[in-house]
Scaffold this active site. Structure first.
Site, mmCIF file in Angstrom:
data_model
loop_
_atom_site.group_PDB
_atom_site.id
_atom_site.type_symbol
_atom_site.label_atom_id
_atom_site.label_comp_id
_atom_site.label_asym_id
_atom_site.label_seq_id
_atom_site.Cartn_x
_atom_site.Cartn_y
_atom_site.Cartn_z
ATOM 1 C CB SER A 270 -47.802 28.121 -1.828
ATOM 2 O OG SER A 270 -46.629 27.375 -2.130
ATOM 3 C CG ASP A 271 -46.332 26.678 4.531
ATOM 4 O OD1 ASP A 271 -45.130 26.402 4.362
ATOM 5 O OD2 ASP A 271 -46.855 26.754 5.649
ATOM 6 C CD1 TRP A 272 -40.535 24.111 0.742
ATOM 7 C CD2 TRP A 272 -41.421 26.128 1.040
ATOM 8 N NE1 TRP A 272 -39.611 25.056 0.306
ATOM 9 C CE2 TRP A 272 -40.137 26.298 0.474
ATOM 10 C CE3 TRP A 272 -42.180 27.268 1.299
ATOM 11 C CZ2 TRP A 272 -39.593 27.540 0.189
ATOM 12 C CZ3 TRP A 272 -41.645 28.514 1.025
ATOM 13 C CH2 TRP A 272 -40.370 28.638 0.468
#
Length: 879
Positions: A270-272
Site C-alpha cells: 500500500s501507499d503509506w
C-alpha cells in the site's frame, strides 16, 4: 512513500511507529534480528518463491497475519525463529533518503524524474538505477520506493516533476531501464502509484473516473511495459479510488489485470496510510500495509478468517508474496541492520552531472547566444534561483544531499571574465528556513530538541536531540520508544542576523505550538484553526517582525506537543494525538532595490543569464499548483521583461518540473529548461551554458501557451471528490494534434548547438504479423561543427481504424551520439505493441487490418520522414 492524511482511529494515531521501535534510523535488536545469530549474507536463491513457500508452511496463522502489516514506518516484520528477516524501505525516486524525512543521512541527489525523462537516454537510466541501488544499500535499505510513473495529465499536477512524462511509451521504456539497473544489484524497485493517480488535490479520497480504453492505453501502459520488460519486485497501490473503488482494494486493476492478465509475480504494497479495508484489500491482492497500523489488519484479519470472510488461501497468497520480496532482497540474512552511512562516490557524482546536463533542454536559441565563450564573455547572473540550490521538488522525493552546486558559483568557476550577480526578486512561498542563521545550545549549527513523555512538559527530559534544520515536522522521527504515544517537546535555537534591521521570523505548527523570542511569547498557535497549504498537516505560516542587531543572537524557543489540531479533527477522526512539529523561517529586511540592481547588472554585461522558476515549496507532493504562472505575483515576469529590455542578449533559464507560462517568450532570444538537477544542478547548467556539454534534452511533456489550452482544463481538479478523465485518450500531444492547438513548445522538442539530417528510412519488410516484427533502418548525420546527440522519435499513424485513435502515437525512440560530419545508422523494431489499441468490446488489444504510417520525427510537430507498412489480417492479444 507518501504522506498520511487523517484516518479514523481510537486515541492516538495508529500509523505511527510502534512504541518498541527505537526510532526510524535504527532497528531494535529483538524485533528485527535474532540476538547472537551469526552474521551471514547468503546469495539469493534461484527460485525465491519456492523458498518463500517453504517458509510459509512453517508459520502459524498469527505469524502469517503479522507479516501483512509493516513493523514500523519503513520496515517489514521479522520472525527470527522462522528465518524471516525484516527488510527496510526507503524513499525515493531521485535518491535514497533513508529513515528521516528532513535532515537525515546525507545521500546522493539525482535529477528529478521529468529531467531523467528529458534525456530520452535508456543507457543512462539503467546506470542511474545501478547507482541508486548502491545508495539504497548505504541507507541499509533493501527496497527503493521508486520509480514514479504517473502520467502528466495536467501541467498543475503537484508531482509531475517526480514522474517521467505525458507519454506512456516513453515513461514505460525509461522506467524499465531504471528498474533493471536497481534490481541488477538486488535492490527491489517499487513502481508507483498503481493507478490513475494524477493529482494531489484530495488525493486520499478523490475518485478517478475514466473509461477502459484510456485506463489501458495511457495510465496502465507504463506499468504494463515495465512489468513485461523489467518485472519490478514491488508495486505500490495508489491512494485514490478508481471508478468508485479504492486502489488498494480494486479487484479490476489488482486482481483481474495485474495478477491475472499480466501474470505479475511480485509484491503489492500500500501507499503509506493507503489501506481502506480489511477483507477487500487482502482479497484484491494488496499484500502488505505500510506503515505500521493496527487499524485494518492484525486482530481484524484474524477475526475475518475465523468468520470465513477471509480464507486461508487469501492469507497464504498475500504472505507468500511478502516472503518472496524478502527472499529476493535479503534471503535468510538475519544479521543486525547496520546504521545508515554516507557513500559519496566520485563515479556517482560524475554520473549525476552527466545526466543533469543531458536533461537540460534548449527550447530557443535565436542568434546563437549560446554557447558562451568563457574567455571573452562578460556575464551577469540574475534571478531568484541563481544563488541558491534548487535541486528537487518537495515531498517524498526530497532528501539531504551530500552537497549542492549553485548556478552562480558554477558559472564563476568557468568564466574567465568577471561575473556580476543580482538577485532581481524574491519568490518565497514561505520564508526560508532559519537554519543557516541558527546555533543550538552547544553553539553548533542547529536546534536543540528536549522531549518529554506525555503532552504536559512534566518530569525530566526523556530524550535530548540536535537537529540541523528548523523544518521540524516530526511525523516520522519522534522517539516514541522512549516517550510513548503522547509527547511534548521544547525546541531551542539562537538566531543571529548578518545585518541590523527589522527582520521577519515565521512560525507554523503541526500540533499545539508557541514561539517565544528572548523569553517573550511572540506567536501563540496552541489552538490554531486555519490550515496551511503544505504536504503535512499544519497551520498557515504566521510572521512576526523583530528588530535585530547584526551578529547579536536572540533566543527562539518553541513549546509543542503532538495533540491533534485543529481540535475539531479530534472528534471528526476519533483521534486525540497524531504528529507534532513546527517550521521556523527567517528573512532579513530588504535594504536594496533588487529590480534596479538587475537592470544595472544586465546593462554592464555582454550576456545576461536570468535564472527563474519554481522550487520545492511551489512544486511538491501534497498539493497541486494553483496557476501555471511563475511565482510570485508576477515578479519574475517583470524581472525578465526589464532585463531583456536592458540587454537584448538575454538567456532565460527556467528551473521547474512542469510547464510555466512565458509571456516574454517572443522577446527573449534564448531559453533553457533546466528542470531540477539534483546535487550537480549548478555544474550541469554551467557545462551547457559554456558549451562543455552540447544540450540534447527533449521535452517529455508539452509546454502549452495557456492553461486554457490544456487537455484536462475543463475537468481539473474535479468536484465533490470525483474527477472525470473527460479528455479520454487525448492527453499531451495527442490533444494538441486532435484539437489543432499550437503549443508553446511541443512534446519531444529540444535544440542543439549542432544540426542533424535524417536519412530516408527503410523497412525490413512491408507486412507486420503477430509473431514477427518489422525493423526500420535509417541514417542520422551530424551536419554541424560540434559533437552532439540527437533523439530520433518514431510515431505511428493508423490510416483507418474502427474506433477513434490519436493522430499519432510514440512507439519507439533512439538516441545517437555523433561527431561532426559523422553518420550512424539506427535500427528500430516495430512489433504488435506499436500498432495495437484496446477494444473493450473484445476485450483485448487489437491490431487491425490496414495501413500504418511510420513518422520519423525530431519532435511531435517536426516530422522529418515517413514510410508505410500494413497489417493484412487483424489479430488480438491480452499482454
Amino acid at each position: 512513500m507518501e504522506y498520511i492524511e487523517e484516518q479514523r482511529s481510537e486515541g492516538t494515531d495508529p500509523s505511527a511507529s510502534p512504541f518498541e521501535s527505537v526510532d526510524t534510523n535504527t532497528t531494535p535488536d529483538t524485533e528485527y534480528s535474532l540476538p547472537g545469530s551469526p552474521i551471514s549474507k547468503p546469495s539469493p536463491p534461484n527460485d525465491c518463491r519456492s523458498v518463500a513457500r517453504q517458509k510459509l508452511a512453517q508459520l502459524t496463522l498469527e505469524e502469517k497475519v503479522s507479516l501483512l502489516t509493516a513493523a514500523d514506518f519503513w520496515r517489514t516484520k521479522s520472525i527470527p525463529s522462522k528465518g524471516v528477516p525484516a527488510i527496510k524501505t526507503s524513499d525515493g525516486p531521485n535518491g535514497a533518503r533513508g529513515g528521516i524525512f528532513v535532515g537525515g543521512t546525507k545521500a546522493a541527489q539525482f535529477p528529478c524524474g521529468v529531467s531523467l525523462a528529458a534525456t530520452w537516454n535508456k543507457r543512462l537510466l539503467y546506470a542511474v538505477g545501478q547507482h541508486l541501488a548502491d545508495e539504497t544499500k548505504a541507507r541499509s535499505a533493501n527496497v527503493l520506493l521508486a520509480p514514479t510513473v504517473c502520467m502528466h495529465r495536467h501541467p498543475l499536477g503537484g508531482r509531475n516533476f517526480e514522474s517521467f512524462s505525458e507519454d506512456p511509451l516513453l515513461t514505460g521504456k525509461l522506467a524499465s531501464k531504471y528498474i533493471q539497473g536497481l534490481q541488477s544489484k538486488r535492490v527491489a524497485a517499487t513502481i508507483k502509484h498503481f493507478v490513475a493517480n494524477e493529482q494531489e488535490t484530495h488525493r486520499l479520497t478523490i475518485d478517478s473516473l475514466l473509461m477502459e480504453r484510456p485506463l489501458r492505453e495511457l495510465y496502465l501502459r507504463p506499468f504494463e511495459i515495465a512489468i513485461r520488460e523489467a518485472n519490478p519486485w514491488a508495486v505500490m497501490s495508489s491512494y485514490n479510488l478508481i471508478n468508485g473503488t479504492h486502489a488498494d482494494m480494486n479487484s479490476h486493476t489488482l486482481k483481474d489485470i495485474l495478477r491475472g492478465e499480466w501474470g505479475y509475480d511480485g509484491t503489492v504494497m500500500s501507499d503509506w496510510g493507503g489501506v481502506n479495508s480489511t477483507v477487500e484489500s487482502i482479497k484484491a491482492g494488496c499484500d502488505i500495509e505500510f506503515p505500521f497500523s493496527s487499524k485494518w489488519r492484525f486482530e481484524k484479519a484474524l477475526k475475518a478468517v475465523e468468520e470465513g470472510r477471509l480464507t486461508m488461501g487469501d492469507i497464504n497468497a498475500a504472505v507468500e508474496n511478502v516472503l518472496t520480496l524478502v527472499e529476493r532482497t535479503k534471503s535468510g540474512d538475519m544479521s543486525i541492520e547496520e546504521a545508515e552511512r554516507e557513500d559519496n562516490r566520485e563515479e556517482t557524482r560524475a554520473l549525476i552531472r552527466e545526466v543533469g546536463a543531458e536533461g537540460i533542454t534548449l527550447l530557443k536559441n535565436r542568434g546563437q547566444v549560446l554557447p558562451l565563450d568563457p574567455n571573452t564573455t562578460r556575464v551577469a547572473v540574475i534571478g531568484p534561483n541563481s544563488n541558491r540550490a534548487i535541486a528537487g521538488g518537495g515531498g517524498s522525493a526530497s532528501l539531504n544531499p551530500y552537497y549542492n552546486t549553485i548556478p552562480l558559483d558554477s558559472i564563476r568557476a568557468v568564466a574567465q571574465r568577471e561575473v556580476v550577480y543580482a538577485q532581481g526578486c524574491h519568490i518565497h512561498k514561505w520564508l526560508p528556513v532559519a537554519s543557516p542563521f541558527c546555533t543550538d545550545k552547544s553553539g553548533e549549527p542547529g536546534v536543540t530538541l528536549e522531549w518529554y513523555s506525555g503532552d504536559r512538559f512534566q518530569g525530566d527530559v526523556a530524550v535530548t536531540q540536535t537537529r540541523t534544520n528548523t523544518d521540524l515536522f516530526l511525523w516520522d522521527s519522534a522517539p516514541l520508544a522512549q516517550l510513548g504515544p503522547e509527547w511534548s517537546a521544547v525546541a531551542t535555537t539562537y538566531l543571529r542576523s548578518r545585518a541590523t534591521g527589522k527582520h521577519t521570523i515565521s512560525f507554523m505548527s503541526v500540533g499545539p505550538g508557541r514561539l517565544y523570542i528572548d523569553g517573550e511569547l511572540a506567536l501563540d498557535l496552541w489552538d490554531w484553526t486555519e490550515e496551511g497549504e503544505a504536504m503535512f498537516d499544519g497551520s498557515i505560516d504566521y510572521m512576526v517582525e523583530v528588530e535585530m542587531q547584526a551578529g547579536k543572537p536572540i533566543e527562539l524557543r518553541v513549546e509543542m506537543t503532538n495533540e491533534l489540531r485543529p481540535i475539531s479533527k479530534q472528534k471528526a477522526f476519533n483521534m486525540t494525538h497524531k504528529y507534532g512539529g513546527c517550521r521556523i523561517g527567517f528573512k532579513e529586511e530588504d535594504q536594496v532595490d533588487y529590480l534596479q540592481q538587475a537592470v544595472d547588472a544586465a546593462r554592464a554585461a555582454d550576456v545576461a543569464i536570468v535564472i527563474v522558476g519554481l522550487d520545492a515549496e511551489w512544486e511538491s507532493e501534497g498539493y497541486d499548483r494553483k496557476t501555471m504562472d511563475l511565482p510570485s505575483d508576477g515578479s519574475q515576469d517583470r524581472l525578465i521583461e526589464a532585463v531583456v529590455e536592458a540587454n537584448p542578449r538575454t538567456v532565460v533559464v527556467n528551473q521547474s518540473g512542469s510547464p510555466v507560462s512565458m509571456p516574454w517568450v517572443d522577446k527573449v532570444p534564448t531559453i533553457l529548461q533546466a528542470w531540477y538537477q539534483g546535487q550537480e544542478a549548478g555544474n550541469a547548467l554551467a557545462d551547457v551554458l559554456f558549451g562543455r556539454q552540447n544540450p540534447s534534452g527533449k521535452l517529455p511533456t508539452t509546454f502549452p501557451r495557456r492553461l486554457e489550452d490544456t487537455p484536462a482544463y475543463h475537468n481539473w481538479p474535479g468536484e465533490n471528490l470525483r474527477v472525470l478523465y473527460g479528455e479520454g485518450l487525448y492527453i499531451g500531444y495527442r490533444h494538441y494534434d486532435r484539437s489543432k492547438i499550437a503549443p508553446l513548445f511541443p512534446f519531444g522538442h529540444g535544440l542543439s548547438y549542432t544540426t542533424f539530417e535524417y536519412g530516408r528510412p527503410s523497412l525490413s519488410r512491408k507486412v507486420l504479423t503477430e509473431s514477427a516484427p518489422i525493423h526500420l533502418v535509417m541514417a542520422v548525420t551530424n551536419t554541424g561543427a560540434v559533437a552532439g546527440s540527437e533523439t530520433v522519435q518514431i510515431y505511428i499513424r493508423d490510416d483507418k481504424s474502427r474506433l477513434p485513435r490519436p493522430e499519432k502515437e510514440l512507439v519507439a525512440f533512439e538516441k545517437v551520439f555523433l561527431e561532426p560530419d559523422e553518420t550512424k545508422h539506427i535500427t528500430v523494431s516495430l512489433d504488435k505493441y506499436a500498432v495495437g489499441y484496446y477494444d473493450d468490446s473484445v476485450p483485448a488489444w487489437i491490431a487491425e487490418e490496414g495501413t500504418f504510417k511510420v513518422l520519423v520525427a525530431a519532435s511531435a510537430t517536426d516530422i522529418r520522414r515517413s514510410i508505410a507498412f500494413e497489417v493484412r489480417e487483424s489479430f488480438t492479444w491480452t499482454f
